[in-house]
Design an enzyme around this catalytic site. Structure first.
Site, PDB file in Angstrom:
ATOM      1  N   PHE A   1       0.949  -1.267  -0.163  1.00 34.98           N
ATOM      2  CA  PHE A   1       0.100   0.036   0.067  1.00 34.98           C
ATOM      3  C   PHE A   1       1.040   1.143   0.012  1.00 34.98           C
ATOM      4  O   PHE A   1       1.807   1.377   0.816  1.00 34.98           O
ATOM      5  CB  PHE A   1      -0.788  -0.124   1.183  1.00 34.98           C
ATOM      6  CG  PHE A   1      -1.935   1.241   1.508  1.00 34.98           C
ATOM      7  CD1 PHE A   1      -2.511   1.483   0.278  1.00 34.98           C
ATOM      8  CD2 PHE A   1      -2.015   1.879   2.607  1.00 34.98           C
ATOM      9  CE1 PHE A   1      -3.529   2.598   0.348  1.00 34.98           C
ATOM     10  CE2 PHE A   1      -2.839   2.941   2.605  1.00 34.98           C
ATOM     11  CZ  PHE A   1      -3.742   3.124   1.541  1.00 34.98           C
TER      12      PHE A   1
ATOM     13  N   ILE B   1       7.222   1.996   2.635  1.00 35.18           N
ATOM     14  CA  ILE B   1       6.474   1.028   2.082  1.00 35.18           C
ATOM     15  C   ILE B   1       6.734  -0.358   2.393  1.00 35.18           C
ATOM     16  O   ILE B   1       7.782  -0.930   2.252  1.00 35.18           O
ATOM     17  CB  ILE B   1       6.391   1.349   0.523  1.00 35.18           C
ATOM     18  CG1 ILE B   1       6.191   2.809   0.303  1.00 35.18           C
ATOM     19  CG2 ILE B   1       5.236   0.280  -0.077  1.00 35.18           C
ATOM     20  CD1 ILE B   1       4.661   3.329   0.800  1.00 35.18           C
TER      21      ILE B   1
ATOM     22  N   GLY C   1      16.270  -9.750  33.611  1.00 30.29           N
ATOM     23  CA  GLY C   1      17.448  -9.340  33.904  1.00 30.29           C
ATOM     24  C   GLY C   1      18.539  -9.097  32.863  1.00 30.29           C
ATOM     25  O   GLY C   1      18.042  -8.850  31.561  1.00 30.29           O
TER      26      GLY C   1
ATOM     27  N   GLU D   1      -0.294   3.254  10.912  1.00 31.50           N
ATOM     28  CA  GLU D   1      -1.730   3.204  10.880  1.00 31.50           C
ATOM     29  C   GLU D   1      -2.072   4.382  11.777  1.00 31.50           C
ATOM     30  O   GLU D   1      -3.086   4.113  12.487  1.00 31.50           O
ATOM     31  CB  GLU D   1      -2.399   2.019  11.474  1.00 31.50           C
ATOM     32  CG  GLU D   1      -2.224   0.813  10.273  1.00 31.50           C
ATOM     33  CD  GLU D   1      -2.741   1.024   9.143  1.00 31.50           C
ATOM     34  OE1 GLU D   1      -3.926   1.890   9.124  1.00 31.50           O
ATOM     35  OE2 GLU D   1      -2.532   0.300   7.981  1.00 31.50           O
TER      36      GLU D   1
ATOM     37  N   THR E   1      -0.122   7.649  14.374  1.00 30.07           N
ATOM     38  CA  THR E   1       0.563   7.616  15.754  1.00 30.07           C
ATOM     39  C   THR E   1      -0.403   7.503  16.699  1.00 30.07           C
ATOM     40  O   THR E   1      -1.757   7.939  16.943  1.00 30.07           O
ATOM     41  CB  THR E   1       1.469   8.755  15.798  1.00 30.07           C
ATOM     42  OG1 THR E   1       0.621   9.995  15.590  1.00 30.07           O
ATOM     43  CG2 THR E   1       2.386   8.874  14.532  1.00 30.07           C
TER      44      THR E   1
END
Length: 380
Positions: free
Chosen positions: A121, A155, A337, A361, A363
């Site tokens: 996308f 991307i 630890g 998607e 912040t």
């Protein structure tokens, strides 16, 4: 919330696949930059790569809740692979299923759903992230084609994907109404990967800068109507945010499990550290927050499935789950630890993987903005 038997079966199938096929290889695949692409064909074969897509086009035809539950299971083992699964499922496959022409559905969806193809996308640009309306990539009509010029950044799958869902400006004078979406193969000579980012986490997928250099695409590659790009891009926001919440819960859950297991075998002062109240109470708090985050994304997914407004619930789930995931992963390292700081233990990988959930998607700050705009509709 109690899952249906079908949803539980999907959850268990995804869990078994993640633990048997992904978990034994995560360190090697991190070093190699990702798994072999055949892994996604395996995921497609069990229905994980086109989960909500119409079965007529090769999808599983499942509800969104089932998709989110499966996402949690894959993310519990590896965040980067879950993110490739997410991008191909939604917005790419889901977008073609919802807005594509018959030709696009027939050509693209079977390949995405089988895992033969991966989708990417292309919205974010170097100068703009959350402000989708500020993009500058242009698509200029030339007869029956469009010529795309622009620069996309961050991307996921930019190099490894086979088909790209691209948001571009087709009418510079129309403002937000001048954006359109294209769905086009990445083997176009004008599609140029100009950089692969080195990342803190999610090292099992590629994150790229991509340039479109006079890239010609046919008009038939328009996804939906010209000028509807912003609506198409934003239509998947709630779905994407719920999926990120599920990813965050997966990572947090795994960190909690590893911390508990370590606390049961690590002895101090003559007994396992889980028998020290400080550690037991910390694990209890971690478990409580993970379960609250899970119920939040399940609720948001249920709203999505029933057609109710899920925007506020999705933002709340993403905000809470993403921040819980970092906190739980940090506490898991603390329980280990000094050992937790080493690559000998997976908690350091989980900590690296979950950090990004507060960023992509939208912040955490964007989620708070969305929630604040829905305050009047909330019961208080």
């Amino acid at each position: 919330m109690i899952l249906t038997q079908d949803q539980k079966s999907i959850q268990l199938a995804a869990r078994d696949f993640a633990r048997s096929r992904i978990a034994p290889n995560v360190r090697e695949w991190e070093q190699n930059g990702g798994p072999p692409k055949t892994l996604y064909k395996e995921m497609g074969a069990i229905g994980l790569m086109g989960m909500t897509v119409d079965p007529a086009h090769g999808g599983s035809g499942l509800d969104f809740l089932s998709y989110a539950v499966a996402m949690e299971e894959i993310s519990a083992v590896d965040g980067g692979i879950s993110n490739m699964m997410s991008g191909s499922n939604s917005p790419v496959a889901a977008g073609v299923d919802a807005y594509g022409s018959k030709q696009q559905k027939d050509m693209i969806l079977p390949k995405l759903c089988s895992g033969e193809w991966l989708g990417s996308f292309h919205l974010t640009e170097p100068h703009t992230g959350s402000d989708a309306s500020a993009i500058t990539t242009k698509a200029v009509r030339d007869g029956d084609e469009f010529i795309l010029d622009g620069h996309k950044a961050f991307i996921t799958g930019g190099e490894s994907s086979d088909v790209a869902m691209i948001v571009a400006v087709t009418d510079p004078e129309a403002g937000k109404a001048g954006l359109s979406v294209f769905i086009t193969p990445t083997d176009n000579p004008g599609y140029q990967v100009i950089g692969r980012e080195a990342k803190l986490g999610h090292r099992t997928n590629d994150l790229c800068q991509v340039r479109f250099d006079a890239m010609r695409v046919p008009q038939s590659d328009l996804l939906g109507d010209e000028g509807r790009g912003l609506a198409i891009a934003l239509s998947g926001l709630s779905i994407g945010r719920i999926a990120v919440a599920a990813q965050a819960v997966g990572g947090a859950r795994q960190a909690l499990r590893l911390a508990k297991e370590y606390a049961e075998i690590r002895d101090t002062f003559g007994k396992p550290i889980i028998e020290h109240q400080t550690i037991a109470f910390l694990l209890a708090e971690m478990a409580t927050k993970v379960e609250v985050a899970r119920q939040m994304y399940l609720h948001a997914a249920t709203l999505q499935d029933t057609g109710l407004d899920s925007a506020a619930a999705a933002s709340m789930a993403k905000l809470f789950a993403s921040e819980v995931a970092e906190w739980v992963a940090s506490k898991a390292i603390q329980i280990h630890g000094g050992a937790g700081f080493l690559e000998d233990h997976l908690v350091e990988k989980i900590y690296r993987d979950v950090r990004v959930y507060q960023i992509y998607e939208g912040t955490s700050e964007i989620q708070k903005l969305v929630i604040s705009r829905h305050l009047d509709a909330l019961e208080m």
